[in-house]
Structure formats: structure tokens, C-alpha cells
Design a protein around this motif. Structure first.
Motif, mmCIF file in Angstrom:
data_model
loop_
_atom_site.group_PDB
_atom_site.id
_atom_site.type_symbol
_atom_site.label_atom_id
_atom_site.label_comp_id
_atom_site.label_asym_id
_atom_site.label_seq_id
_atom_site.Cartn_x
_atom_site.Cartn_y
_atom_site.Cartn_z
ATOM 1 N N SER A 50 153.154 29.277 61.963
ATOM 2 C CA SER A 50 151.934 29.966 61.554
ATOM 3 C C SER A 50 151.983 31.426 62.008
ATOM 4 C CB SER A 50 150.729 29.252 62.169
ATOM 5 O OG SER A 50 149.561 29.938 61.832
ATOM 6 N N GLY A 51 151.549 32.306 61.135
ATOM 7 C CA GLY A 51 151.512 33.726 61.483
ATOM 8 C C GLY A 51 152.852 34.420 61.311
ATOM 9 N N SER A 55 152.493 33.924 53.944
ATOM 10 C CA SER A 55 151.484 34.275 52.943
ATOM 11 C C SER A 55 151.605 35.740 52.543
ATOM 12 C CB SER A 55 150.080 34.013 53.487
ATOM 13 O OG SER A 55 149.904 32.636 53.717
ATOM 14 N N THR A 56 151.921 36.558 53.518
ATOM 15 C CA THR A 56 152.074 37.984 53.233
ATOM 16 C C THR A 56 153.185 38.212 52.210
ATOM 17 O OG1 THR A 56 151.334 38.469 55.478
ATOM 18 C CG2 THR A 56 152.472 40.224 54.294
#
Ligand code: ATP
Ligand code: MG
Lengths: 241, 787
Positions: A50-51, A55-56
Motif C-alpha cells: 500500500s502506498g 494507483s498513481t
């Protein structure tokens, strides 16, 4: 529409792509110089904590956002050089999205949410057919608020595939689903990939799903760590949940 | 139907309460516009139609006595279409049950046939029979006021002789739509009579056999009335002509023109203020709505909808609300216009009604709302364009409250969590909160201005009758008398104090601006009737020049030091130049004053009075009236209490009603604004509030978060709105002032109190409605979807 299975052609070619949110001390380096090639027609799975910037990356590939610097090409077209209007055209004609947070229009029913996309697409499916593919034809007149999280997610998938996209981006499409519906969704994605020839990019936390991909991209800390090309793929039904 | 269109309708349905509130506000602005312009057009056209149908003269000329054959000369004047001559005389009539004698005007009608000009509209009874000298027609307004009917008799004193007449008909006349007794400034049906009698009857009564004392003329289209008046003056000069004047200067017509003019000015400014508030409100609401729909906007963009398509969608939403409001406003405006027109027609006593709606009112009203809505739409477009589709991929970023961190830390010890939530919203989103504050302040300003307007009429009455005119009775003589006549009045038992007045009819001019009015001569330190300055301090009469009222000063564009040309229209009719030495505050009418003997000197008629102000012992009033009635040379006796009642009636019953309509509209708008602010606050916080409930806060605590916000917004709006209201009061006062009465921008604590009360009640009611909604909300639904 782009047909065929020419594995040699590249759909996306990414070089030294960086994305920095904010400025100065508060700056977040979401992507730190990503180099990646995605061949046309492949089923690609993106794995990472996560992070890490998954998604970016999807946002930038899908023409929703622009990188801070670096090079992103879609079939020889420089996405960074496109105007807003050209990006809109690109999204409208080629890209299907399934968002991490479903993002249905609360004021539209399931079918209307699908129609929202088919209305402006050049060669769309019938909205009911798309809903049928995700097993929701009987819920087509319900509003998002009347559906479970998994059902909403499937509507989002129906909406994304209904336009027969050239590329299909799915941000954790099975995150909220049980094994049966989850497998059904994966079957649909695979079907789109094989029958329509769409390039499919799936972000997931479930490493087991990597087994059905042509190519698995491991992401960490804003960069590609490893790319694995599967010689043999499992079918969705063989995936462990 | 496309999905976007469906979304449009569903969104409208979802925000229906808010949409209705906004549409109402817009509708009120359009209503004002349509109603007022419709009124102006209808009154104007009805008046014109009435004048045309009853052949009202274009030119009026009084003479002392002119032989009838002169008519032939008048007919020769180029451009004259018709000439009619008649006899006019002043009279006093006795009405059973009324102590004071009432003033009347006697007007002659031809012995046979209808008058060529200034015909009458017969409402009851029949026309005069030329062979019967005792018959009269009576003005219907007066008859109605005293219950006089066809078949009754009326005693009248004409030229000192008293006789009794039979009333054979009641009539209305375009010449006497608005009747006003000499020496008064407010029309009152019950205190001034007009009676029509046969020419031969009045010729006998006023010693005018074979002669006339008024000529009426109509002119052909395209003729310059001034040229005809000049020619008529040359002919009539040696018969004591007092100068011909046009219908524009006819007293009755002048008052109506003023009323219509005032209405027209109001319709040009006040609705715009209302619409501006509505537009502002719409902007706030829609901008916020776009903010709350950023996710959907990003989503549509992500699917490939263009900026224009997405922007257009929200634009349609705005326009639907605006157009809906405008349409509603048109419909309501027609209804309200009809109601008000009826009221005005009654008031002016038009016998029929030409109801005409000005199409331009619709166009202006609708265009203004659409335009103002579109201006809001531009902001929306800008916001839509600026939104990156990438935001659709993530849930709305939680507002960054980090900036308020220091404040929070410092205050943390003293505050509980909900209080902090309320306060942080102000430090974090000052612009949104500011929008609500300004919106409510605008509502408060409207209410303040309107409530000040309501209070102003009371102030006007108070100053006019308690500070300016402190007499009990005003006596008017038939012609200027020697000053010592006043001693005789003083000797009437019960009369405490008598002060002289010399009223002269005159045309006051400065350059090209002229005003047909008069000058009142008063004693230097007159106590019963005074000129006052803006602070209600007396302005002493001066011998060296005229004191102008503010009303007259603005008509003539004159100020102290200017020289006025005073064209006296009575007696020897001198024309004199007099300087303006001071300006006094006037609320009613446009008077001018001068020291009485200086005025008499200027006229060449020393020691004359035209009337007197009396202070009397109220217990003996009835004997005093009788004594006055029996005196020769008394043309009229008017009681201040009657005049005061007449003014109160005027502003309460006639056009004064408009004040209440406007106050009501201001109230509706204020409520609309406040309710919207509350709704927006609720919409923006519904998810937060539901989350609070889920983690265990009570309904009351959650309600506090929202109501606290509404409360603080309202509190902040109060000082700002009071300030804006102060400014708006000036605008509205200027718009409502007419030649007949000046509206002062009075802002007293009571007006603020009323307006603030309206806002607070609106806030409390809105808060209650919103709170009721929160209590009913299903938590799960609120968490799942955005409102
Ligand atoms: N708009 C933004 N402003 C600032 N930082 C952002 C923004 N969007 C993303 N980030 C940061 O960029 C980094 C990458 O975010 P991203 O959403 O791409 O991660 P992800 O890999 O999709 O994670 P997850 O699996 O949790 O969805 C994160 O550290 C995130 O905090
Ligand atoms: Mg993500």
C-alpha cells in the motif's frame, strides 16, 4: 478498434516517469523514475504494498493525471504532450476504468451508470449485456445505495468493459468480493482480454492472482522492482482465494 | 432520456427543498419586476384611456370674468380642436353629522347637452335637467364617504348665499381623480366635494351671466401646447387671466403622475436589488454543490466526457432552477399585479380597468434571472474545468485541518470535541463560511431596509403633524383679507392662539426647471406651523429670501444662494426674483416659505393673510366650527386630526400597501437565504455527522455540531447585515421618495430589531427543519452515499 494478439507491439512504453505530489518539505515522491513496457493485448498484474504508487501509475497511464517528468507513450503517442482535449478523446475512445473505490454515480441506477459510458463510446455493448457478463442483469434498476459493496464493484466493471476498451485498468477489482464472485469477475476480465483483445492492467493485493497474468509487475516505493513473464498461465478457476 | 438528463432530474429531486428555496428567491425578484412594471403600464394606459374617453381638456385657463363671445377668439388659435367654457366657484357644503363646514368646488355643465370637454361618468341616477335649477350632480367619492345618495339633498353656500340642492346623480370625473382641498396636502374623499350644476344656476350664483371664468381647450395632435397657452394668455389677459396651464399641471393629474412615477422609479431599482440577492445566493449554492460533486465530475471526465459536456450538465441544473423560479415569478407577478392594480384603480377611482402586462417586464425579469444564474454558472464552469479527473480515483481528500492545529492545541483544554469541530470549520474553510455569512447578511440587509421603509411612514406622519404643524385647525379664506380679521378669530370663545399665514400660488423657476406650487408666508417665529431642519430644529422665517423644502430644492436643483424667479399666479400677478436663503426638511409635499410681511411686500399687498392656524380648546370645538362656518369669507376649515387621519389612510390603504408586499417578499427572501445556508451546511457534513453517530455521539451532540455552525454563521451575519442594511436603506429611500413625500433613510434600533428578529426566527426554523432531517437520517445510508 484494435484487434488481434500481436504480442510484439507495445501498448505502453514508460521511461523515467516521476510523480511528485506537493512541494518542498511536504513533497511526496509517489513515482521515482519508473521504466516499464507493456505489450499490447497482455493481461498484466501489478503487485505492491500500500502506498507504493500503483494507483498513481494507473492514473497517469489512463490519462487522468500527468507525470511530473519522464516519458509515457501509448502506441507511439506521447501522453505527456497531449492537450486536455486530446486526453479526453483518448480516454473516451480507448480506456476503461474500474476504480479502487467503485465510484458509481449515486443518483443513477446500475444500468444508467453503464449507459453513462456507452452513450459516448463509438462501438459499445448493450448495457444489459455488460451487466449480464458480471451477473447483475437482475439488479440493473437498483441504485448504488441499494447494493452491496461487491455488487457495486461489479457494476463498475460492467461499466468499464461495456465500451469494449482498448485498454482496461482495474484498481483492485476483486478487493471486496468472495471467491465465487471474485472468480467470476476475473473470468470476465480474462474474457475481455482474450475475446476483445483489450490490454488489461489489474492492480491487486492478492499475489495468487498473479498466476493468471501474462506479466507480473512488482512495485515498491514508487518504482518497479521486478517484472516476471509467466510462461504458463492458470485459469481464474484455478486461482486460490 | 440520456443518463445525464436523468441525473439532472434526480439531483433536482434530491436538493428539492433547496432548489425550491432558491427558485422562490428568484421568483420574488421577478414577481416584483413583473408586478411593478405591469402596474405602471396598466395605470398609465387606464389613465390615458379614461382621459380620452371622457374628453379631458389639454389646456385649462382661469379668468376672473370673460364675456362668452371671446370663445370665438380662442377657437381661432391654430391647433385648437375644441373649446368649452364654464363657471367654477368655491362653496361650502353642510353635511348632516359633520360639524365643520366642508369645502367644495362648484363646476358648471351646459344647460343642454353634454359638455364638449371634461365629460362625466355617471355611476348613479341621471344627468341634469337644464330646466331645473335646483339639481346637482355630486362626486361619487364624496357621496360614498357621507352616505349621500341620489334623491338626497345637499345644502351649499355659494358666494355667501345658502341654498339647498337635489342630488340627481353621482358621477366620476377624470378631472377629479384625486381631490384635494385648498390648504391641504393629502387627498381625502370625505373632506372635499365637487358638485356640478347647470351653467345658468352657477351664473346666477356667482354673478357671471353671459360670462365664464374658466376656458377648457383640446388641441390637435402634434400641436405645441405651449404656443396655444401663450396665445390663450394674450387673449384672456385683460379678463384677469391667471395663466393657462396644461393637463400635466392639473392637480389631480399631477398627483397621479407622481404616484406612477414613483412606482416606476421603484420598479427600476428595488426588484434589481432583490434579483441581485437571489443571484448571489444561487452562486453560493451551486458553487458548493459542484464542490461536493467533485468526485462525479472527475468520474465523468475519466470516462471521456469533455469539460463542456460536464460543465453543461451543471449549467443546465442552474438554468432549470433559475428558469423555474423566473417562470413562477412571472405567474405570481401577474396575480400580484392584478391584485395591486385593482387596489390602485379603486384608489384612483378609475371607472374601468385596462389591465396591460408589459411584455418587457417578463423579458427583463427572466433575462435578469438567467443572466445572474449564468454568472454563477461561469464560476461553476471554471471549477469544473479546473478539476483533474484523477481525483475521481480517490475518495474526496479529507479537508486539511492541519492549518488549524495551533489554534486547536491552544484551545483544546477548554473545549470538547464537537465545539472544536464547529470552530475548525471556520478556520479551515473561511470562504465557504464567508459565503454563508454574506448570504444571510444580504437577507438581513433587505429586511432592515424594508422595515425602515415601514417605519418611515410613521415618522413622516409624526413629524408632519406633531413637529411641523402644531395647530388644531387651519382656516382658509376665500381671498386674502386684512390682517386684523385675525383678531375677530381670536375673539371666538375657545380659540387659544391664532397665527397668520399667507399662501400664494406661484410658479417657482430656476433656469429651465419650474414648479407650479406656492409660497407660504409665516411669522418670523411662527409656533403653530414651522419649517424644520433635518434635526427637527425650527428654521426661522427670513425677510430676505425664500426657504425651500428639500423636496422643492431637489426638483429645482436649487440650494441656498440661488436666485429663483417667482411667477405669482394670483392678484396682480407680479414676477419677482427672490434668493433662496435656506433649505428646510420636508417630508410631505414641496413647500416654500418666507416671512409673511416680506412676501406681502413682494406682492405689493401689505398686511394680508389668506388663512390662519388656530390652537383651540378641544372641549369647545363644536361651537368654534359653527362660529367659523357662519363667518363670511371663510372658504374652508380643516382639522388637523382629519388631515392626519387622511394621510395615515393614504399610506395604509392606497399604494402604501406596496410596503407590506415588499416587506413580505424581503421576509421570504431572508428565509430562503438562511434556509439554504443551513441546508448546505447539512449536505456538506452529513457523512461526518453520521460517522459521529456511529462512534457513539448522541443525536444532541451531533446536532450541536451542525446547529452550532448555523448559529455562529448567523451571529457573524448580524453585524455585517446591519451595515449592509444601513447602506441599502439609503438606496430604497431614494427609490421610494416622490414629489409628494420624501422618504428619509431612517435606521433606528427598532428597525434593526425587527430585521434581526426575522433572521433569527428564520435561522431557528431552518435549524429545526435540518435537525429533524438529521434525526431521521438512516445512518447506514448516510455513510454509504453522499448527500
Ligand atoms: N493527491 C495526492 N497528494 C499527495 N500525496 C498523494 C496524493 N495521491 C497519492 N499520494 C501519495 O502518493 C503515494 C502513492 O499513492 P498511491 O495511491 O499511488 O498508492 P497505492 O500503491 O495505490 O496504494 P494502495 O494500495 O493503498 O491503494 C502515497 O504515499 C500517497 O500518500
Ligand atoms: Mg491504490
Amino acid at each position: 478498434m484494435i484487434q488481434g494478439m500481436a504480442m510484439t507491439e507495445t501498448a505502453y512504453s514508460v521511461q523515467k516517469l516521476r510523480k511528485i505530489y506537493g512541494e518542498g518539505e511536504a513533497a511526496v515522491h509517489a513515482l521515482r523514475g519508473v521504466d516499464l513496457d507493456i505489450p499490447k493485448g497482455e493481461f498484466v498484474v501489478l503487485l505492491g504494498p500500500s502506498g507504493s504508487g500503483k494507483s498513481t501509475l494507473l492514473n497517469i497511464l489512463g490519462g487522468l493525471d500527468r507525470g511530473t517528468d519522464g516519458d509515457v507513450r501509448f502506441m507511439q503517442h506521447d501522453l505527456a504532450a497531449m492537450s486536455d482535449a486530446e486526453l479526453t478523446r483518448y480516454r473516451r475512445d480507448h480506456v476503461g476504468f474500474v476504480f479502487q473505490f467503485y465510484n458509481l454515480m449515486p443518483s443513477l441506477t446500475a444500468r444508467e451508470n453503464v449507459e453513462l459510458v456507452t452513450e459516448i463510446a463509438s462501438d459499445p455493448m448493450d448495457p444489459d449485456e455488460a451487466l449480464d457478463l458480471v451477473g447483475l442483469d437482475h439488479r440493473s434498476d437498483h441504485f448504488p445505495a441499494q447494493m452491496s459493496g461487491g455488487e457495486q464493484q461489479r457494476v463498475a466493471i460492467a461499466r468499464a468493459i461495456a465500451k469494449r476498451p482498448t485498454v482496461l485498468f482495474c484498481d483492485e477489482p476483486t478487493g471486496a468480493l468472495d471467491s465465487t464472485t471474485g472468480r467470476a469477475v476475473l473470468r470476465v476480465l480474462k474474457d475481455v482480454n482474450e475475446r476483445l483483445g483489450s490490454t488489461v492492467l489489474v492492480v491487486t493485493h492478492a499475489a495468487s492472482q498473479a498466476a493468471m497474468a501474462d506479466r507480473v509487475v512488482h512495485f515498491a516505493d514508487g518504482d518497479v522492482r521486478e517484472v516476471i513473464v509467466n510462461e504458463t498461465k492458470s485459469t481464474p478457476d484455478e486461482i486460490e482465494w | 432520456m440520456s443518463p445525464l438528463t436523468r441525473k439532472l432530474f434526480r439531483d433536482l429531486w434530491r436538493i428539492k427543498a433547496q432548489a425550491v428555496a432558491i427558485a422562490m428567491v428568484i421568483a420574488m425578484g421577478v414577481l416584483m419586476q413583473v408586478m411593478m412594471t405591469g402596474l405602471v403600464t396598466s395605470l398609465d394606459e387606464t389613465r390615458q384611456a379614461y382621459y380620452d374617453r371622457y374628453r379631458l381638456a389639454d389646456i385649462f385657463a382661469y379668468v376672473t370674468r370673460a364675456p362668452e363671445p371671446i370663445v370665438a377668439d380662442l377657437r381661432q388659435i391654430p391647433g385648437v380642436a375644441q373649446v368649452e367654457t364654464r363657471i367654477m366657484g368655491s362653496a361650502l357644503v353642510d353635511v348632516p353629522g359633520v360639524d365643520a363646514p366642508l369645502q367644495a368646488q362648484a363646476v358648471s355643465l351646459p344647460d343642454f347637452g353634454d359638455p364638449r370637454l371634461n365629460d362625466l361618468y355617471l355611476t348613479d341616477g341621471r344627468k341634469l335637467d337644464g330646466t331645473r335649477p335646483d339639481e346637482i350632480l355630486l362626486l361619487k367619492g364624496f357621496g360614498d364617504a357621507h352616505g349621500l345618495q341620489v334623491g338626497d339633498t345637499l345644502a351649499a353656500t355659494m358666494n355667501g348665499a345658502r341654498r339647498t340642492f337635489d342630488i340627481v346623480g353621482l358621477v366620476q370625473s377624470p378631472e377629479f381623480l384625486y381631490t384635494i382641498a385648498p390648504g391641504e396636502f393629502v387627498s381625502d374623499d370625505s373632506r372635499f366635494a365637487v358638485i356640478w350644476a347647470a351653467r345658468s344656476t352657477l351664473a346666477a350664483a356667482y354673478d357671471l351671466d353671459g360670462a365664464f371664468n374658466e376656458a377648457l381647450m383640446s388641441i390637435t395632435r402634434g400641436t405645441d401646447p405651449a404656443a396655444v397657452m401663450d396665445a390663450a394668455d394674450r387673449i384672456l389677459d385683460r379678463y384677469g387671466g391667471r395663466g393657462a396651464y396644461g393637463v400635466a399641471d392639473l392637480i389631480s393629474n399631477r398627483f397621479i403622475t407622481e404616484e406612477i412615477g414613483g412606482l416606476s422609479r421603484t420598479s427600476g431599482s428595488v426588484p434589481l436589488v432583490f434579483l441581485a440577492v437571489a443571484a448571489f445566493l444561487l452562486n453560493i449554492v451551486i458553487t458548493r454543490m459542484v464542490q461536493s460533486e467533485r468526485e462525479e465530475i472527475g468520474l465523468m471526465k475519466a470516462f471521456g466526457y469533455s469539460n463542456w459536456q460536464v460543465g453543461g450538465h451543471y449549467f443546465e441544473l442552474i438554468l432549470t432552477i433559475a428558469a423555474g423560479g423566473a417562470l413562477l415569478g412571472c405567474v405570481l407577478g401577474i396575480a400580484a399585479g392584478r391584485g395591486m392594480v385593482d387596489l390602485y384603480l379603486n384608489y384612483f377611482k378609475f371607472p374601468f380597468l385596462v389591465f396591460r402586462l408589459d411584455p418587457s417586464a417578463f423579458v427583463i425579469g427572466v433575462t435578469a434571472s438567467i443572466l445572474s444564474a449564468s454568472a454563477g454558472g461561469l464560476f461553476v464552469l471554471r471549477k469544473v474545468f479546473a478539476l483533474s479527473p484523477a481525483v475521481a480515483m480517490r475518495p474526496a481528500a479529507p479537508p486539511d485541518y492541519s492549518r488549524s492545529g495551533r489554534f486547536g492545541a491552544a484551545a483544546a483544554r477548554f473545549m470538547d470535541q464537537p465545539t472544536r469541530m464547529v470552530l475548525r470549520r471556520f478556520t479551515r474553510q473561511p470562504f465557504r463560511m464567508g459565503g454563508s455569512v454574506v448570504g444571510i447578511a444580504a437577507g438581513l440587509a433587505l429586511s432592515t431596509a424594508m422595515s425602515s421603509l415601514l417605519a418611515n411612514f410613521e415618522y413622516m406622519v409624526d413629524v408632519s403633524f406633531n413637529a411641523i404643524d402644531r395647530s388644531d385647525v387651519t382656516v382658509t379664506f376665500t381671498h386674502p383679507l386684512e390682517r386684523r380679521t385675525l383678531f375677530e378669530l381670536e375673539r371666538i370663545p375657545g380659540v387659544i392662539e391664532v397665527e397668520p399665514v399667507r399662501d400664494v400660488a406661484a410658479i417657482l423657476g430656476r433656469g429651465v426647471k419650474t414648479y407650479r406650487g406656492g409660497i407660504s408666508g409665516l411669522g418670523v417665529d411662527s409656533r403653530l406651523y414651522r419649517a424644520l431642519d433635518a434635526n427637527e430644529r425650527p428654521v426661522f422665517m427670513r425677510s430676505d429670501g425664500i426657504i425651500l423644502s428639500t423636496g422643492l430644492a431637489s426638483i429645482l436643483g436649487a440650494s441656498a444662494g440661488d436666485i429663483l424667479t417667482v411667477d405669482v399666479r394670483e392678484g396682480r400677478q407680479p414676477v419677482v426674483d427672490l434668493p433662496v436663503v435656506a433649505v428646510s426638511q420636508s417630508l410631505v409635499g414641496a413647500p416654500a416659505y418666507m416671512e409673511i410681511e416680506a412676501l406681502n411686500r413682494a406682492l405689493g399687498e401689505p398686511l394680508r393673510v389668506s388663512g390662519a392656524y388656530l390652537r383651540i380648546d378641544a372641549d369647545q370645538s363644536s361651537q368654534i366650527y359653527n362660529a367659523l362656518k357662519d363667518r363670511p369669507n371663510v372658504a374652508g376649515v380643516s382639522l388637523k386630526s382629519d388631515a392626519r387621519d387622511a394621510l395615515v389612510k393614504l399610506v395604509d390603504e392606497g399604494p402604501g400597501n406596496m410596503r407590506y408586499v415588499m416587506a413580505l417578499i424581503a421576509g421570504i427572501i431572508t428565509f430562503g437565504v438562511v434556509y439554504n445556508a443551513a441546508r448546505i451546511a447539512q449536505a456538506e457534513r452529513s457523512r461526518d455527522l453520521a460517522s459521529l453517530r456511529v462512534i457513539g455521539f448522541t443525536k444532541a451532540e451531533v446536532g450541536f455540531v451542525l446547529l452550532g455552525e448555523i448559529g455562529i454563521v448567523t451571529l457573524l451575519a448580524l453585524p455585517l447585515g446591519s451595515g449592509l442594511g444601513y447602506l441599502l436603506t439609503f438606496v430604497v429611500a431614494a427609490a421610494f421618495s416622490t414629489e409628494l413625500y420624501q422618504i428619509l433613510p431612517i435606521v433606528n434600533p427598532a428597525n434593526y430589531g425587527t430585521a434581526i428578529l426575522i433572521v433569527i426566527v428564520a435561522s431557528a426554523l431552518s435549524a429545526w427543519l435540518v435537525k429533524r432531517d438529521i434525526d431521521r437520517t438512516e445512518l447506514v445510508l448516510a455513510l454509504k452515499t453522499r448527500e
